[in-house]
Design a protein around this motif. Structure first.
Motif, PDB file in Angstrom:
ATOM      1  N   ARG A 343       2.113  26.145  39.133  1.00  0.00           N
ATOM      2  CA  ARG A 343       2.003  25.780  37.727  1.00  0.00           C
ATOM      3  C   ARG A 343       1.034  24.620  37.599  1.00  0.00           C
ATOM      4  O   ARG A 343       1.143  23.630  38.310  1.00  0.00           O
ATOM      5  CB  ARG A 343       3.373  25.374  37.159  1.00  0.00           C
ATOM      6  CG  ARG A 343       4.455  26.423  37.339  1.00  0.00           C
ATOM      7  CD  ARG A 343       4.172  27.663  36.529  1.00  0.00           C
ATOM      8  NE  ARG A 343       4.167  27.392  35.089  1.00  0.00           N
ATOM      9  CZ  ARG A 343       3.872  28.306  34.178  1.00  0.00           C
ATOM     10  NH1 ARG A 343       3.529  29.527  34.525  1.00  0.00           N
ATOM     11  NH2 ARG A 343       3.913  27.990  32.904  1.00  0.00           N
ATOM     12  N   THR A 344       0.053  24.748  36.737  1.00  0.00           N
ATOM     13  CA  THR A 344      -0.942  23.706  36.553  1.00  0.00           C
ATOM     14  C   THR A 344      -0.840  23.148  35.137  1.00  0.00           C
ATOM     15  O   THR A 344      -0.827  23.912  34.160  1.00  0.00           O
ATOM     16  CB  THR A 344      -2.365  24.251  36.774  1.00  0.00           C
ATOM     17  OG1 THR A 344      -2.458  24.781  38.089  1.00  0.00           O
ATOM     18  CG2 THR A 344      -3.386  23.143  36.603  1.00  0.00           C
ATOM     19  N   PHE A 345      -0.771  21.830  35.045  1.00  0.00           N
ATOM     20  CA  PHE A 345      -0.713  21.165  33.746  1.00  0.00           C
ATOM     21  C   PHE A 345      -1.720  20.025  33.731  1.00  0.00           C
ATOM     22  O   PHE A 345      -1.855  19.280  34.698  1.00  0.00           O
ATOM     23  CB  PHE A 345       0.696  20.625  33.464  1.00  0.00           C
ATOM     24  CG  PHE A 345       1.731  21.697  33.430  1.00  0.00           C
ATOM     25  CD1 PHE A 345       1.920  22.454  32.280  1.00  0.00           C
ATOM     26  CD2 PHE A 345       2.505  21.968  34.542  1.00  0.00           C
ATOM     27  CE1 PHE A 345       2.878  23.455  32.254  1.00  0.00           C
ATOM     28  CE2 PHE A 345       3.463  22.961  34.513  1.00  0.00           C
ATOM     29  CZ  PHE A 345       3.647  23.705  33.367  1.00  0.00           C
ATOM     30  N   GLY A 346      -2.451  19.906  32.648  1.00  0.00           N
ATOM     31  CA  GLY A 346      -3.447  18.846  32.545  1.00  0.00           C
ATOM     32  C   GLY A 346      -2.940  17.698  31.707  1.00  0.00           C
ATOM     33  O   GLY A 346      -2.194  17.870  30.745  1.00  0.00           O
ATOM     34  N   TYR A 352      -2.400  18.615  37.341  1.00  0.00           N
ATOM     35  CA  TYR A 352      -1.364  18.611  38.355  1.00  0.00           C
ATOM     36  C   TYR A 352      -1.013  20.056  38.699  1.00  0.00           C
ATOM     37  O   TYR A 352      -0.611  20.828  37.825  1.00  0.00           O
ATOM     38  CB  TYR A 352      -0.124  17.864  37.864  1.00  0.00           C
ATOM     39  CG  TYR A 352      -0.401  16.423  37.530  1.00  0.00           C
ATOM     40  CD1 TYR A 352      -0.156  15.419  38.458  1.00  0.00           C
ATOM     41  CD2 TYR A 352      -0.923  16.078  36.284  1.00  0.00           C
ATOM     42  CE1 TYR A 352      -0.419  14.087  38.153  1.00  0.00           C
ATOM     43  CE2 TYR A 352      -1.193  14.751  35.975  1.00  0.00           C
ATOM     44  CZ  TYR A 352      -0.949  13.765  36.911  1.00  0.00           C
ATOM     45  OH  TYR A 352      -1.226  12.458  36.626  1.00  0.00           O
ATOM     46  N   VAL A 353      -1.185  20.420  39.964  1.00  0.00           N
ATOM     47  CA  VAL A 353      -0.883  21.774  40.405  1.00  0.00           C
ATOM     48  C   VAL A 353       0.389  21.719  41.239  1.00  0.00           C
ATOM     49  O   VAL A 353       0.375  21.256  42.386  1.00  0.00           O
ATOM     50  CB  VAL A 353      -2.047  22.365  41.235  1.00  0.00           C
ATOM     51  CG1 VAL A 353      -1.724  23.802  41.634  1.00  0.00           C
ATOM     52  CG2 VAL A 353      -3.342  22.319  40.436  1.00  0.00           C
ATOM     53  N   PHE A 354       1.499  22.177  40.664  1.00  0.00           N
ATOM     54  CA  PHE A 354       2.774  22.175  41.366  1.00  0.00           C
ATOM     55  C   PHE A 354       2.901  23.491  42.132  1.00  0.00           C
ATOM     56  O   PHE A 354       2.796  24.578  41.550  1.00  0.00           O
ATOM     57  CB  PHE A 354       3.930  22.025  40.370  1.00  0.00           C
ATOM     58  CG  PHE A 354       3.941  20.696  39.681  1.00  0.00           C
ATOM     59  CD1 PHE A 354       4.616  19.619  40.235  1.00  0.00           C
ATOM     60  CD2 PHE A 354       3.265  20.525  38.492  1.00  0.00           C
ATOM     61  CE1 PHE A 354       4.628  18.395  39.606  1.00  0.00           C
ATOM     62  CE2 PHE A 354       3.271  19.296  37.852  1.00  0.00           C
ATOM     63  CZ  PHE A 354       3.955  18.221  38.416  1.00  0.00           C
ATOM     64  N   VAL A 360       2.141  19.045  45.617  1.00  0.00           N
ATOM     65  CA  VAL A 360       1.413  19.008  44.357  1.00  0.00           C
ATOM     66  C   VAL A 360       0.006  18.496  44.631  1.00  0.00           C
ATOM     67  O   VAL A 360      -0.187  17.549  45.389  1.00  0.00           O
ATOM     68  CB  VAL A 360       2.128  18.110  43.311  1.00  0.00           C
ATOM     69  CG1 VAL A 360       2.299  16.692  43.818  1.00  0.00           C
ATOM     70  CG2 VAL A 360       1.372  18.120  41.984  1.00  0.00           C
ATOM     71  N   ASP A 361      -0.978  19.190  44.054  1.00  0.00           N
ATOM     72  CA  ASP A 361      -2.360  18.737  44.125  1.00  0.00           C
ATOM     73  C   ASP A 361      -2.720  18.076  42.807  1.00  0.00           C
ATOM     74  O   ASP A 361      -2.420  18.609  41.732  1.00  0.00           O
ATOM     75  CB  ASP A 361      -3.311  19.914  44.350  1.00  0.00           C
ATOM     76  CG  ASP A 361      -3.112  20.565  45.712  1.00  0.00           C
ATOM     77  OD1 ASP A 361      -2.384  19.974  46.535  1.00  0.00           O
ATOM     78  OD2 ASP A 361      -3.698  21.635  45.943  1.00  0.00           O
ATOM     79  N   ILE A 362      -3.361  16.911  42.905  1.00  0.00           N
ATOM     80  CA  ILE A 362      -3.820  16.222  41.707  1.00  0.00           C
ATOM     81  C   ILE A 362      -5.340  16.325  41.675  1.00  0.00           C
ATOM     82  O   ILE A 362      -6.021  15.830  42.562  1.00  0.00           O
ATOM     83  CB  ILE A 362      -3.371  14.755  41.702  1.00  0.00           C
ATOM     84  CG1 ILE A 362      -1.842  14.682  41.824  1.00  0.00           C
ATOM     85  CG2 ILE A 362      -3.833  14.054  40.431  1.00  0.00           C
ATOM     86  CD1 ILE A 362      -1.306  13.276  41.929  1.00  0.00           C
ATOM     87  N   LEU A 363      -5.864  17.023  40.656  1.00  0.00           N
ATOM     88  CA  LEU A 363      -7.296  17.288  40.563  1.00  0.00           C
ATOM     89  C   LEU A 363      -7.915  16.464  39.454  1.00  0.00           C
ATOM     90  O   LEU A 363      -7.257  16.152  38.456  1.00  0.00           O
ATOM     91  CB  LEU A 363      -7.534  18.774  40.278  1.00  0.00           C
ATOM     92  CG  LEU A 363      -6.764  19.790  41.134  1.00  0.00           C
ATOM     93  CD1 LEU A 363      -7.052  21.190  40.653  1.00  0.00           C
ATOM     94  CD2 LEU A 363      -7.119  19.641  42.600  1.00  0.00           C
ATOM     95  N   ASP A 364      -9.202  16.119  39.628  1.00  0.00           N
ATOM     96  CA  ASP A 364      -9.885  15.448  38.530  1.00  0.00           C
ATOM     97  C   ASP A 364     -10.366  16.511  37.535  1.00  0.00           C
ATOM     98  O   ASP A 364     -10.147  17.711  37.715  1.00  0.00           O
ATOM     99  CB  ASP A 364     -11.022  14.566  39.037  1.00  0.00           C
ATOM    100  CG  ASP A 364     -12.146  15.359  39.684  1.00  0.00           C
ATOM    101  OD1 ASP A 364     -12.190  16.588  39.510  1.00  0.00           O
ATOM    102  OD2 ASP A 364     -12.983  14.734  40.376  1.00  0.00           O
TER     103      ASP A 364
END
Length: 435
Positions: A343-346, A352-354, A360-364
């Motif tokens: 699940r990805t939420f901006g 934030y990719v859970f 969890v990956d935190i992307l810019d």
């Protein structure tokens, strides 16, 4: 001639008997003086010298002493020596006690402290000691001045470019090793303003000082100090312990989030080298299984990488370790609390990719991975705690942030208030929870 009267004769006989009684049969008194021992010695209270200087100490003893000779001794001949005449020679920076002892066996002594300091300055010319390891640009002249107060002035001139290299920095001598200030200093080199880094390295029986332009990596000037010059500054040339080889454990297994210091796993040969700094590389850095901060290793997600350690002192001394990172262990009662699919939420500048494995990956905003972490859900599903690597801290570490979850009315979706930790509640984003 008149005859002496009987009374006069009797008087003379008595006088003769008295004289004989007082002196007849005794030896004459001795004329040799008695020996007077030394009872006091004075050689002064202290002496200040610079390396290489000499001074003569004079021993003053009590005037009536029969034998005024003394013997001399130094408590530390590595700092100062003294000869039979009381001549003190300063050898190296430090303190030594010079003692004068009476030669007559009386046991009387006197001492003074000799303080030896470094020479006030040492001025080195460009390449003055012979061939340079790498020839500087043609036409460089100049010198570097090392002052005893720890300051350093560099002044070099490039004749062919009509350019000046001039700056000031500081240095230290620790255990015979010459080191300069860690931060580069502003300077003008070859007519261009920039920053200069200064470093010293023991090479054989000389000390090579290199000034390097930081941005371009161009050698601006090199200065060489001979062994004699180095000793005057308190630098022991040849005392450097070089790294011959290094070793690390063949393998290591950790759970993600379990940080460790790679430097603590390195064994040097020989032990305790002068330079024990290392560099670290990861064979599959793009996988981002680990995060490397100097010598700290942060295992982030499941995977296997090979970590290679290299000695800064000897780049040919390397060793490798296979690091296996296991997925975050989930308690049994949380097994059904993780998301069924990613699940990805901006929010703001990050996404934030859970993931289903609890990471969890935190992307810019461009989709480039900034930080990896992991998350947990409370047993009752009302709280989500996300653990992210705080790279801004002086010592990066995983920090957990807990968000309160609420269920939307008439829906199975959960939402968390992303603004709550920032003091601005009411910014909700929905999360899908496995039922």
């Amino acid at each position: 001639m008149k005859k002496l009267s009987k009374s006069l004769i009797s008087l003379l006989l008595v006088a003769a008997m008295v004289v004989c009684f007082a002196g007849c049969g005794q030896e004459p008194a001795s004329t040799e003086p008695e020996e007077v021992l030394v009872s006091m010695i004075d050689i002064g209270s202290g002496l200040n010298l610079k390396v290489g200087e000499t001074a003569t100490l004079t021993a003053t003893v009590n005037l009536k002493a029969t034998n005024k000779n003394v013997t001399w001794a130094s408590s530390d001949e590595a700092v100062a020596t003294v000869d039979a005449s009381g001549v003190v020679t300063a050898v190296a920076a430090g303190e030594a006690t010079i003692t004068a002892t009476a030669a007559d066996g009386s046991g009387v002594t006197a001492s003074c402290t000799v303080t030896v300091s470094q020479v006030s300055e040492a001025i080195l010319s460009v390449g003055q000691a012979g061939e340079l390891p790498a020839e500087p640009a043609e036409g460089i002249t100049g010198d570097i001045t090392l002052n005893s107060d720890g300051t350093c002035a560099v002044n070099a001139f490039y004749a062919n470019l009509n350019a000046q290299l001039a700056f000031e920095t500081t240095y230290e001598i620790i255990d015979g090793i010459l080191t300069f200030a860690a931060d580069p200093v502003d300077a003008t080199v070859m007519g261009v303003s920039g920053q200069i880094g200064t470093a010293a390295e023991v090479a054989g029986d000389t000390v090579v000082i290199t000034c390097t332009e930081v941005n371009q990596g161009v050698i601006a000037a090199q200065f060489i100090m001979t062994a004699d010059q180095a000793s005057q500054l308190g630098i022991t040339v040849g005392s450097k312990v070089n790294v011959e080889s290094i070793s690390v454990p063949e393998s290591k297994t950790l759970a993600s989030g379990a940080m460790f210091n790679m430097a603590e796993l390195v064994t040097f040969n020989p032990e305790n080298p002068t330079v024990s700094d290392i560099t670290i590389t990861v064979d599959d850095a793009a996988s981002q299984v680990v995060y490397v901060d100097t010598t700290n290793i942060y295992p982030l997600k499941a995977g296997t990488v090979t970590i290679t350690v290299t000695s800064v002192d000897n780049p040919e001394a390397t060793a490798s370790m296979v690091l296996t990172v296991e997925a975050v262990e989930r308690p049994a009662f949380l097994a059904t609390k993780y998301f069924e699919t990613e699940r990805t939420f901006g929010w703001a500048l990050n996404s934030y990719v859970f993931k289903t494995d609890g990471t969890v990956d935190i992307l810019d905003k461009t989709g480039v991975l900034q930080v990896l972490g992991y998350y947990t859900l409370s047993e009752d599903g009302t709280q989500l705690t996300m653990y992210a690597l705080n790279e801004i801290a002086a010592n990066p570490e995983f920090v957990g942030y807990t968000y309160n979850l609420t269920k939307q009315e008439g829906s199975e979706l959960l939402q968390y208030d992303i603004g709550e930790p920032l003091g601005a509640p009411g910014m909700y984003f929905a999360l899908e929870q496995t039922q």
